[in-house]
Design a protein around this motif. Structure first.
Motif, PDB file in Angstrom:
ATOM      1  N   PHE A   1      -7.922  -1.742  -6.602  1.00  0.00           N
ATOM      2  CA  PHE A   1      -8.570  -0.439  -6.605  1.00  0.00           C
ATOM      3  C   PHE A   1     -10.057  -0.622  -6.354  1.00  0.00           C
ATOM      4  CE2 PHE A   1      -8.132  -2.064 -10.882  1.00  0.00           C
ATOM      5  CZ  PHE A   1      -9.415  -1.971 -11.398  1.00  0.00           C
TER       6      PHE A   1
ATOM      7  N   ASN B   1       4.921   5.106  -7.384  1.00  0.00           N
ATOM      8  CA  ASN B   1       4.253   5.579  -8.601  1.00  0.00           C
ATOM      9  C   ASN B   1       3.481   4.441  -9.244  1.00  0.00           C
ATOM     10  OD1 ASN B   1       5.491   8.202  -8.556  1.00  0.00           O
ATOM     11  ND2 ASN B   1       7.365   7.238  -9.254  1.00  0.00           N
TER      12      ASN B   1
ATOM     13  N   ASP C   1      -9.973   6.643 -11.042  1.00  0.00           N
ATOM     14  CA  ASP C   1      -9.234   7.751 -10.436  1.00  0.00           C
ATOM     15  C   ASP C   1      -7.968   7.215  -9.763  1.00  0.00           C
ATOM     16  OD1 ASP C   1     -11.030   9.769 -11.093  1.00  0.00           O
ATOM     17  OD2 ASP C   1     -12.197   9.477  -9.255  1.00  0.00           O
ATOM     18  N   GLU C   2      -6.867   7.916  -9.911  1.00  0.00           N
ATOM     19  CA  GLU C   2      -5.623   7.519  -9.240  1.00  0.00           C
ATOM     20  C   GLU C   2      -5.833   7.367  -7.742  1.00  0.00           C
ATOM     21  OE1 GLU C   2      -2.815  10.525 -10.460  1.00  0.00           O
ATOM     22  OE2 GLU C   2      -2.242   9.392 -12.244  1.00  0.00           O
ATOM     23  N   ASP C   3      -6.693   8.201  -7.158  1.00  0.00           N
ATOM     24  CA  ASP C   3      -6.961   8.144  -5.715  1.00  0.00           C
ATOM     25  C   ASP C   3      -7.707   6.883  -5.290  1.00  0.00           C
ATOM     26  OD1 ASP C   3      -5.723  10.593  -5.435  1.00  0.00           O
ATOM     27  OD2 ASP C   3      -7.603  11.733  -5.431  1.00  0.00           O
ATOM     28  N   ASP C   4      -8.319   6.185  -6.231  1.00  0.00           N
ATOM     29  CA  ASP C   4      -9.060   4.958  -5.911  1.00  0.00           C
ATOM     30  C   ASP C   4      -8.177   3.714  -5.906  1.00  0.00           C
ATOM     31  OD1 ASP C   4     -11.425   6.302  -5.510  1.00  0.00           O
ATOM     32  OD2 ASP C   4     -12.114   6.040  -7.576  1.00  0.00           O
TER      33      ASP C   4
ATOM     34  N   THR D   1       0.806  -1.222   0.000  1.00  0.00           N
ATOM     35  CA  THR D   1       0.000   0.000   0.000  1.00  0.00           C
ATOM     36  C   THR D   1       0.838   1.271   0.000  1.00  0.00           C
ATOM     37  OG1 THR D   1      -0.222  -0.101   2.400  1.00  0.00           O
ATOM     38  CG2 THR D   1      -1.992  -1.099   1.092  1.00  0.00           C
ATOM     39  N   ASN D   2       2.118   1.154   0.239  1.00  0.00           N
ATOM     40  CA  ASN D   2       2.973   2.349   0.239  1.00  0.00           C
ATOM     41  C   ASN D   2       3.862   2.384  -1.011  1.00  0.00           C
ATOM     42  OD1 ASN D   2       4.600   0.226   0.996  1.00  0.00           O
ATOM     43  ND2 ASN D   2       5.826   1.417   2.416  1.00  0.00           N
TER      44      ASN D   2
ATOM     45  N   GLY E   1      -5.056  12.354 -14.030  1.00  0.00           N
ATOM     46  CA  GLY E   1      -5.577  11.824 -12.771  1.00  0.00           C
ATOM     47  C   GLY E   1      -6.326  10.510 -12.895  1.00  0.00           C
ATOM     48  N   LYS E   2      -6.340   9.930 -14.100  1.00  0.00           N
ATOM     49  CA  LYS E   2      -7.091   8.701 -14.351  1.00  0.00           C
ATOM     50  C   LYS E   2      -6.162   7.591 -14.833  1.00  0.00           C
ATOM     51  CE  LYS E   2     -11.122  10.820 -13.891  1.00  0.00           C
ATOM     52  NZ  LYS E   2     -12.117  10.508 -12.920  1.00  0.00           N
TER      53      LYS E   2
END
Length: 175
Positions: free
Chosen positions: A66, A57, A147-150, A53-54, A123-124
């Motif tokens: 995800f 890139n 989304d990269e955040d997901d 999880t860490n 961002g995708k």
């Protein structure tokens, strides 16, 4: 009475340390169980996979977990922001060059003709499964991009069953 007080104090400290360790370990990695055939033959149903999880890139060609439509998924990243992707039936083109996808275990169903042409937005990310015949992936989602955040984490190794244990990538140092 003092003995009981010290005993409960030690138990309390031990439980707190254990809880802190569990929380810290969950921030570093997860263990996922593969639920479907969508990533065969790279990942088989029931495989236990170490998810880092860490990670630093997101890289093309690596496998990530995800969230998509409130479901946890695991697929291979094919496109990052700015990539020009074309999917013509069974062939995937990345920035004008046909991808050599040795990891793909099956092609699309004969009755499914797939043609896509797009640039991955900022961002995708664009994900596909390795077992294209059965994979529920970006080709069929309402929203093609994640989304990269997901992204939750990078799948790095199969840890069980033991006869399949090992790195998911050729070079051990890549993880």
């Amino acid at each position: 009475m003092k003995f009981l007080k010290n005993y409960f104090k030690e138990i309390g400290i031990g439980l707190m340390i254990g809880l802190i360790l569990i929380i810290l370990l969950q921030k570093l990695f997860l263990i996922a169980t593969i639920p479907s055939e969508s990533m065969e033959t790279t990942l088989l149903v029931g495989d236990k996979v170490y998810i880092k999880t860490n990670y630093k890139n997101i890289e093309r060609g690596k496998i990530y977990t995800f969230v998509n439509d409130n479901s946890y998924m695991i697929k291979r990243c094919i496109g990052i922001p700015g990539d020009h992707i074309k999917v013509i039936n069974d062939d995937v083109y990345l920035n004008g060059e046909k991808l050599e996808e040795s990891y793909v275990s099956s092609k699309n169903k004969e009755d499914k003709i797939i043609n896509m042409d797009f640039i991955v937005p900022e961002g995708k990310l664009f994900f596909l499964g390795d077992n294209r015949r059965v994979s529920n992936d970006a080709r069929y989602w309402n929203n093609t991009f994640i989304d990269e955040d997901d992204v939750i984490g990078l799948a790095t190794r199969v840890i069980y069953p033991f006869n399949r244990a090992g790195s998911l990538y050729k070079e051990e140092g890549e993880n």
